[in-house]
Design an enzyme around this catalytic site. Structure first.
Site, PDB file in Angstrom:
ATOM      1  N   GLY A 364       1.232  -1.368  -0.136  1.00 42.50           N
ATOM      2  CA  GLY A 364       0.087   0.006  -0.268  1.00 42.50           C
ATOM      3  C   GLY A 364       0.838   1.411  -0.248  1.00 42.50           C
ATOM      4  O   GLY A 364       2.439   1.160  -0.021  1.00 42.50           O
ATOM      5  N   GLY A 366       1.214   5.583   1.312  1.00 41.50           N
ATOM      6  CA  GLY A 366       0.210   6.294   2.146  1.00 41.50           C
ATOM      7  C   GLY A 366       0.450   7.539   2.350  1.00 41.50           C
ATOM      8  O   GLY A 366       1.445   8.243   1.319  1.00 41.50           O
ATOM      9  N   ASP A 480      -5.773  10.463  13.241  1.00 42.02           N
ATOM     10  CA  ASP A 480      -6.178   9.579  11.524  1.00 42.02           C
ATOM     11  C   ASP A 480      -6.823   8.120  11.195  1.00 42.02           C
ATOM     12  O   ASP A 480      -6.838   7.140  10.567  1.00 42.02           O
ATOM     13  CB  ASP A 480      -4.523   9.564  10.456  1.00 42.02           C
ATOM     14  CG  ASP A 480      -5.221   9.750   9.018  1.00 42.02           C
ATOM     15  OD1 ASP A 480      -6.408  10.153   9.091  1.00 42.02           O
ATOM     16  OD2 ASP A 480      -4.290   9.413   7.840  1.00 42.02           O
TER      17      ASP A 480
END
Length: 643
Positions: A364, A366, A480
């Site tokens: 992933g 970010g 977050d």
């Protein structure tokens, strides 16, 4: 039967409730915004067998006239603001089978006369302010199946004269102040499936008799003062799936057979004298005869060379400082040591293992870098978060994440294994999550989460936030929280990760200012507009995630435009079942439809309360934990009943 549940009535119960027909047997008024005190007149309903006033806004004390409900079998008053003591008149309800007073503000002691309720099967007094000791009479309730007295201030020790409860399945005494030894008689509770004695002050040994609990599924004895060895008898618990013995004073070898073959280091953290298989995060055991040789070996191989190296290094530093022309800055990284449960992993090994971070290993991307899958030389799979050093704020993000993850340890937080830092390269080596993120499970076509899994994730994330907000001297705000930062391990246990913009609130300070903004859709209004960060910002994000999990709609969905937000959309629809994810509306066989709908609406209501616009109107994380755990119990109870 009178049922007015799940209506926004915002009323009080009139004193004239006692004038109702004498034939009234069931009164359902769950989650209906009922205010103020339960009227004394309710005691006139002599034939009432069920009273459900849970999940309301009731306050005041429990009326003594409740003792007049002589036919009452089920009393549900949980999740209100009821205070005062438990009146002894409740002990007159000799036909009572279920008593739920959890998540209120009830104080005082548990009346000793509660032992008179011989037919009682379920007793839940959790999340109150009860004090004194657990009366011996509780252990005389021979029909008791479920007992939850957790999160109170109950003290003293458990009596060794407890009776054997042969049918009890669930016992939770966690988060109290209970002292003394763990009674060995508990090992004779032959039907016990779940035992939680964590976060007390128990001492002495773990009873060897626990090996007789053949049906035990979960055992939590963490955060006590237990000592001695882990009994080998526990190897016989073939159904044991969850074990937590962390943060005690246990010693000796960790058993390796039976269910122990499936446990990991998390079960044994904070017990410095344990030894055994390296998979448990402990050193190997040594025989007494080799102890002296082992000490000599350590001295020769590690300690003496280390001392000599330090002395030489110190002399060089002093000499250099005395000669200004050779003065230089000594990199702080020279003094960086691995923290507890960490390994020293070289930057070379990190780079080599990921094939120079090729796309095939990419997990992933970010805000401050990318995450890659990595297999270490010993076969361990990890996740490597490589920071993009060209982005503004990367160094600050790296430092923040290191500070948070290095200091904290919790079952539902992603663990940092090591860190790699140089002027040209910065990376975090993290615990690998084989089931990726919550976001992937919510929105990928080939993945699906049932309601039990979703509620389990809700409980895990709430537990992580409780630890961040209340578990340490310094409070941490994640800042977050969103589905892509909630990662799932091989057992579908949720772990909160990505602390790159987390904020640590110093003691006696409940908020701070920041210029770093989290993700649109999940950030609280005061955080987005003013940069004001407090623990209530995480509560807001958690509430949005609850709404997202139950509706399977992102807060940034294209339907939410202009003034219409997810919160406003849900609040504006009278029939709340219409906003639910279609997959959750397919009720499984063996489940009660009404109860399932009530559970879904409870989750929706909790999400709305957590994501209120004003911070002071949002719930505290302690209340959130209590509510999601009650939702989980209700859901599992519905499954177990098979009605």
């Amino acid at each position: 039967m009178l049922s007015i549940s799940l209506n926004p009535l915002n009323i009080t119960i009139p004193e004239t409730i006692g004038n109702f027909s004498g034939s009234l047997k069931s009164f359902y008024a769950r989650q209906s915004q009922i205010r103020r005190q339960i009227p004394m007149g309710i005691g006139s309903l002599k034939n009432l067998t069920l009273l459900d006033l849970s999940y309301n806004k009731l306050s005041g004390n429990l009326p003594s006239t409740l003792g007049g409900l002589e036919e009452l079998q089920r009393l549900y008053l949980g999740d209100n603001n009821i205070g005062g003591n438990i009146p002894e008149e409740l002990c007159q309800l000799i036909k009572l089978g279920e008593l739920f007073l959890s998540n209120n503000k009830i104080s005082g002691s548990i009346p000793n006369c509660i032992g008179n309720l011989n037919l009682l099967q379920k007793l839940n007094l959790s999340y109150n302010k009860l004090t004194s000791s657990i009366p011996l009479s509780v252990w005389n309730l021979e029909n008791l199946l479920f007992l939850d007295l957790s999160s109170n201030s109950l003290g003293k020790s458990l009596s060794p004269n407890m009776r054997t409860l042969r049918v009890i399945e669930y016992v939770n005494l966690s988060h109290n102040q209970i002292t003394g030894n763990v009674p060995s008689i508990i090992g004779a509770f032959e039907s016990l499936e779940n035992l939680d004695l964590s976060k007390n002050s128990f001492q002495g040994h773990i009873p060897d008799s626990f090996g007789q609990l053949k049906g035990l599924d979960q055992l939590n004895l963490s955060n006590n003062n237990l000592s001695g060895a882990i009994p080998k008898s526990l190897e016989a618990l073939r159904y044991l799936k969850y074990l937590n013995l962390s943060f005690n004073k246990l010693s000796g070898e960790i058993p390796s057979s039976g269910p122990f073959a499936n446990f990991k280091a998390e079960s044994f953290l904070g017990n410095e004298a344990l030894c055994g298989n390296s998979i448990f995060g402990v050193p190997p055991c040594t025989s007494p005869s080799s102890k002296e040789a082992r000490v000599k070996q350590l001295l020769l191989r590690y300690i003496i060379p280390s001392i000599a190296s330090f002395i030489i290094f110190a002399i060089l530093v002093i000499m250099l400082r005395r000669h200004p022309q050779y003065n230089m800055q000594i990199p702080s990284s020279l003094f960086t040591l691995p923290t507890v449960d960490q390994r020293m992993i070289s930057c070379h090994e990190v780079c080599r293992g990921t094939n120079s971070f090729c796309e095939s290993n990419l997990l992933g991307i970010g805000g401050f870098g990318a995450v890659y899958k990595r297999i270490l030389s010993d076969g361990t799979t990890v996740a490597v978060k490589v920071l993009n050093l060209h982005l503004e704020g990367t160094f600050k993000s790296f430092d923040a994440e290191c500070k948070v993850l290095r200091a904290f340890r919790h079952r539902n937080l992603v663990k940092v294994i090591s860190e790699c830092s140089s002027p040209e390269f910065k990376a975090l080596v993290l615990q690998y999550m084989s089931n990726y993120s919550l976001e992937k499970w919510l929105y990928s076509h080939n993945y699906y989460l049932n309601l039990v899994q979703r509620v389990g994730i809700m409980v895990d994330v709430a537990s992580a936030l409780d630890y961040l907000h209340n578990g340490q001297l310094e409070c941490v705000v994640h800042c977050d929280l969103k589905p892509s930062n909630i990662l799932l391990d091989e057992d579908m246990v949720a772990h909160v990760g990505n602390f790159g913009i987390a904020k640590i609130l110093v003691e006696n300070k409940d908020a701070t200012q920041t210029k770093t903004i989290g993700t649109i859709g999940y950030i609280a209004p005061e955080y987005g507009s003013e940069g004001r960060v407090s623990i209530k910002c995480d509560i807001y994000s958690y509430g949005i995630i609850l709404l997202e999990m139950i509706t399977r709609k992102k807060p940034t969905d294209e339907m939410f435009v202009g003034e219409l937000s997810m919160w406003q959309w849900i609040a504006s629809i009278p029939d709340k079942m219409k906003v639910m994810d279609d997959g959750l509306l397919k009720i499984e066989d063996g489940r009660d439809v009404t109860i399932m709908q009530t559970i879904l609406l409870s989750i929706l209501e909790l999400g709305l309360r957590c994501s209120k616009e004003l911070p002071d109107e949002r719930l505290d994380i302690k209340d959130v934990v209590a509510k999601v755990n009650n939702i989980k119990l209700a859901l599992l109870g519905n499954r177990n009943k098979g009605v």
